[in-house]
Design a protein around this motif. Structure first.
Motif, PDB file in Angstrom:
ATOM      1  N   MET A 243       0.828  -1.210   0.000  1.00  0.00           N
ATOM      2  CA  MET A 243       0.000   0.000   0.000  1.00  0.00           C
ATOM      3  C   MET A 243       0.864   1.262   0.000  1.00  0.00           C
ATOM      4  SD  MET A 243      -3.100  -0.636  -0.479  1.00  0.00           S
ATOM      5  CE  MET A 243      -3.484   1.124  -0.400  1.00  0.00           C
ATOM      6  N   GLU A 244       1.955   1.265   0.775  1.00  0.00           N
ATOM      7  CA  GLU A 244       2.835   2.440   0.762  1.00  0.00           C
ATOM      8  C   GLU A 244       3.485   2.595  -0.616  1.00  0.00           C
ATOM      9  OE1 GLU A 244       4.076   2.641   5.532  1.00  0.00           O
ATOM     10  OE2 GLU A 244       5.527   1.853   4.069  1.00  0.00           O
ATOM     11  N   GLY A 245       3.802   1.462  -1.233  1.00  0.00           N
ATOM     12  CA  GLY A 245       4.395   1.491  -2.574  1.00  0.00           C
ATOM     13  C   GLY A 245       3.436   2.072  -3.595  1.00  0.00           C
ATOM     14  N   LEU A 246       2.168   1.716  -3.462  1.00  0.00           N
ATOM     15  CA  LEU A 246       1.151   2.215  -4.390  1.00  0.00           C
ATOM     16  C   LEU A 246       1.003   3.728  -4.244  1.00  0.00           C
ATOM     17  CD1 LEU A 246      -1.166   1.844  -6.412  1.00  0.00           C
ATOM     18  CD2 LEU A 246      -2.646   1.181  -4.493  1.00  0.00           C
ATOM     19  N   LEU A 247       0.954   4.174  -2.994  1.00  0.00           N
ATOM     20  CA  LEU A 247       0.801   5.611  -2.734  1.00  0.00           C
ATOM     21  C   LEU A 247       2.026   6.380  -3.245  1.00  0.00           C
ATOM     22  CD1 LEU A 247      -1.241   7.539  -1.479  1.00  0.00           C
ATOM     23  CD2 LEU A 247      -0.116   7.229   0.730  1.00  0.00           C
ATOM     24  N   LYS A 248       3.216   5.815  -3.015  1.00  0.00           N
ATOM     25  CA  LYS A 248       4.456   6.454  -3.481  1.00  0.00           C
ATOM     26  C   LYS A 248       4.506   6.508  -5.006  1.00  0.00           C
ATOM     27  CE  LYS A 248       7.733   5.529   0.128  1.00  0.00           C
ATOM     28  NZ  LYS A 248       8.524   4.403   0.617  1.00  0.00           N
ATOM     29  N   ALA A 249       4.109   5.422  -5.638  1.00  0.00           N
ATOM     30  CA  ALA A 249       4.108   5.378  -7.113  1.00  0.00           C
ATOM     31  C   ALA A 249       3.189   6.464  -7.654  1.00  0.00           C
ATOM     32  CB  ALA A 249       3.658   3.993  -7.595  1.00  0.00           C
ATOM     33  N   TRP A 250       2.037   6.638  -6.996  1.00  0.00           N
ATOM     34  CA  TRP A 250       1.102   7.665  -7.451  1.00  0.00           C
ATOM     35  C   TRP A 250       1.677   9.065  -7.204  1.00  0.00           C
ATOM     36  CZ3 TRP A 250      -1.919   9.859 -10.500  1.00  0.00           C
ATOM     37  CH2 TRP A 250      -2.699  10.965 -10.136  1.00  0.00           C
TER      38      TRP A 250
ATOM     39  N   ASN B  87      -5.519  -7.764  -0.952  1.00  0.00           N
ATOM     40  CA  ASN B  87      -6.982  -7.658  -0.970  1.00  0.00           C
ATOM     41  C   ASN B  87      -7.660  -8.737  -0.145  1.00  0.00           C
ATOM     42  OD1 ASN B  87      -6.984  -5.411  -2.581  1.00  0.00           O
ATOM     43  ND2 ASN B  87      -7.251  -6.541  -4.491  1.00  0.00           N
ATOM     44  N   MET B  88      -7.032  -9.927  -0.073  1.00  0.00           N
ATOM     45  CA  MET B  88      -7.729 -11.056   0.525  1.00  0.00           C
ATOM     46  C   MET B  88      -7.456 -11.273   1.996  1.00  0.00           C
ATOM     47  SD  MET B  88      -9.299 -11.561  -2.016  1.00  0.00           S
ATOM     48  CE  MET B  88     -10.380 -12.442  -0.886  1.00  0.00           C
ATOM     49  N   GLU B  89      -6.300 -10.840   2.489  1.00  0.00           N
ATOM     50  CA  GLU B  89      -5.888 -11.265   3.821  1.00  0.00           C
ATOM     51  C   GLU B  89      -6.012 -10.186   4.896  1.00  0.00           C
ATOM     52  OE1 GLU B  89      -5.616 -14.323   4.286  1.00  0.00           O
ATOM     53  OE2 GLU B  89      -4.978 -15.254   2.407  1.00  0.00           O
ATOM     54  N   LEU B  90      -6.742  -9.128   4.575  1.00  0.00           N
ATOM     55  CA  LEU B  90      -6.981  -8.070   5.572  1.00  0.00           C
ATOM     56  C   LEU B  90      -7.612  -8.663   6.838  1.00  0.00           C
ATOM     57  CD1 LEU B  90      -8.423  -5.242   3.279  1.00  0.00           C
ATOM     58  CD2 LEU B  90      -6.279  -5.156   4.571  1.00  0.00           C
TER      59      LEU B  90
ATOM     60  N   GLU C  29      -5.371  -2.811  15.053  1.00  0.00           N
ATOM     61  CA  GLU C  29      -4.535  -1.614  14.923  1.00  0.00           C
ATOM     62  C   GLU C  29      -3.844  -1.574  13.556  1.00  0.00           C
ATOM     63  OE1 GLU C  29      -0.676   0.217  17.298  1.00  0.00           O
ATOM     64  OE2 GLU C  29      -1.785  -1.468  18.164  1.00  0.00           O
ATOM     65  N   ARG C  30      -3.326  -2.716  13.146  1.00  0.00           N
ATOM     66  CA  ARG C  30      -2.623  -2.775  11.865  1.00  0.00           C
ATOM     67  C   ARG C  30      -3.586  -2.664  10.690  1.00  0.00           C
ATOM     68  NH1 ARG C  30       2.151  -7.196  13.106  1.00  0.00           N
ATOM     69  NH2 ARG C  30       3.662  -5.614  13.711  1.00  0.00           N
ATOM     70  N   LEU C  31      -4.740  -3.265  10.842  1.00  0.00           N
ATOM     71  CA  LEU C  31      -5.771  -3.137   9.810  1.00  0.00           C
ATOM     72  C   LEU C  31      -6.125  -1.665   9.623  1.00  0.00           C
ATOM     73  CD1 LEU C  31      -7.931  -4.387   7.915  1.00  0.00           C
ATOM     74  CD2 LEU C  31      -9.445  -4.560   9.882  1.00  0.00           C
TER      75      LEU C  31
ATOM     76  N   ILE D 281      -3.435   0.091   7.588  1.00  0.00           N
ATOM     77  CA  ILE D 281      -3.493  -0.245   6.151  1.00  0.00           C
ATOM     78  C   ILE D 281      -4.686   0.443   5.487  1.00  0.00           C
ATOM     79  CG2 ILE D 281      -3.817  -2.128   4.472  1.00  0.00           C
ATOM     80  CD1 ILE D 281      -1.057  -2.203   5.762  1.00  0.00           C
ATOM     81  N   LEU D 282      -5.827   0.415   6.167  1.00  0.00           N
ATOM     82  CA  LEU D 282      -7.030   1.019   5.580  1.00  0.00           C
ATOM     83  C   LEU D 282      -6.886   2.532   5.472  1.00  0.00           C
ATOM     84  CD1 LEU D 282      -9.933  -1.093   7.166  1.00  0.00           C
ATOM     85  CD2 LEU D 282      -8.859  -1.337   4.914  1.00  0.00           C
ATOM     86  N   LYS D 283      -6.081   3.108   6.379  1.00  0.00           N
ATOM     87  CA  LYS D 283      -5.847   4.556   6.334  1.00  0.00           C
ATOM     88  C   LYS D 283      -5.056   4.929   5.065  1.00  0.00           C
ATOM     89  CE  LYS D 283      -3.555   7.933   9.011  1.00  0.00           C
ATOM     90  NZ  LYS D 283      -2.570   8.097  10.081  1.00  0.00           N
ATOM     91  N   ILE D 284      -4.051   4.142   4.737  1.00  0.00           N
ATOM     92  CA  ILE D 284      -3.287   4.423   3.501  1.00  0.00           C
ATOM     93  C   ILE D 284      -4.197   4.217   2.290  1.00  0.00           C
ATOM     94  CG2 ILE D 284      -1.163   4.011   2.186  1.00  0.00           C
ATOM     95  CD1 ILE D 284      -0.036   2.521   4.512  1.00  0.00           C
TER      96      ILE D 284
END
Lengths: 215, 215
Positions: free
Chosen positions: B67-74, B110-113, B119-121, B124-127
């Motif tokens: 997720m951080e990678g996706l945000l950084k790429a964008w 997508n599947m293992e949330l 707390e970790r969920l 991830i959902l915040k990003i």
């Protein structure tokens, strides 16, 4: 006491299927044990094997019923009309209504294909192809009739199906939007996506989606 | 011998992450064991725990990096332009390119949330929300500027994201279509779906998608 339909055996099998869908959706198929499933429904593990001799038999039953159910629902919903816009609207409405009611089963059906034997996978994919082909035919007929403007029928069909099935990821009954409202918006997006030569406002849900408001 | 970058520790960690993504995509997170993962990479189970003290630490690392990678790429791909059509096209191109390259990681993400601690969920959902909000902002800006015609910004954003991410389900490099061709068709579908007031043919991939042809 009101008489319920189905023998005890049928009721147990239905309870097992329902519990299995929910366990697999939560844990994944590989992680779920038949022992766990038996305990969940309150039957002996030995009894469970009378219904589903192997764990893969169980998975295959769930997937086959999901895909056959989807195809049957569409066959019942398919309009007699030859108008591509009417047919596409019916496909969208049926697809959304079917999947919203079967969130966990859809999840299992999409995620656990990896665990089916080759022969059974082929069977499931054959039904899926038949169902998707119905959409491709509508899109192709609409393009030929000049009702739609589509670059690639195959890609458009996949895009529409994934966009619609995606509703189950975020839709929860009783929140901001009703099923009918969601369906109306998805119909409008679908008609624009296929370049339908009707004004955006005319693609309104027919009977099924309106009924859903009252559910 | 050519010198490769990264210490042995970094290389082991990268190998573990890669093997974990592929094992989890195949078996599901609950079914994968740390012992299996260690064996796959050829390290002792004890060594594995130096990198990832718990199995959930491993899952969280994979999801956070995705997720951080996706945000950084964008953030790197986001155009300086204020034009909503240009911005939407860049979002679509980046989203498709990022996910096509990371099919298994996307699947896991997508599947293992369900297997993350609360707390970790939440993290991830915040990003994920931050990333999706970027799309909603583009859609809203475009609607306000009269460039798009959209009924519901939230639903349109979800529909677009699910339609685009869905590419990983069927796309395989080297088959009928190149990434650039797929991107062109998805750009065209996206622009029609949002009612963009440009002709369908003008939404062509910019640099990134064209480059992909040569990959």
């Amino acid at each position: 006491m009101a008489r319920t339909t189905g023998s005890d055996g049928e009721k147990t099998e239905a309870a097992l299927r329902e519990a299995a869908v929910s366990l697999i959706a939560r844990l994944g198929y590989e992680a779920m044990s038949m022992r766990q499933l038996a305990a969940e429904v309150g039957v002996q593990a030995a009894a469970l094997y009378r219904y589903f001799p192997t764990k893969e038999d169980l998975l295959f039953t769930l997937m086959r019923e999901h895909m056959e159910g989807l195809l049957k629902a569409w066959e019942a919903a398919r309009p007699a009309s030859v108008d591509p816009v009417t047919r596409l609207a019916a496909y969208v409405e049926n697809h959304i209504a079917f999947h919203i009611e079967r969130r966990h089963a859809t999840h299992v059906s999409n995620m656990e294909l990896r665990s089916l034997s080759h022969e059974r996978l082929t069977y499931i994919l054959k039904i899926r192809t038949t169902y998707e082909k119905e959409l491709r035919t509508i899109l192709r007929d609409g393009t030929e009739a000049g009702a739609f403007e589509i670059d690639d029928t195959g890609l458009t069909a996949m895009a529409l199906i994934q966009m619609m099935t995606g509703v189950i990821v975020w839709f929860r009954p009783g929140e901001r939007l009703s099923i009918a409202e969601v369906t109306t918006t998805y119909l409008s997006m679908t008609m624009r996506l296929v370049g339908a030569t009707i004004s955006h406002g005319t693609a309104r849900p027919s009977g099924r989606a309106r009924d859903a408001v009252a559910l």
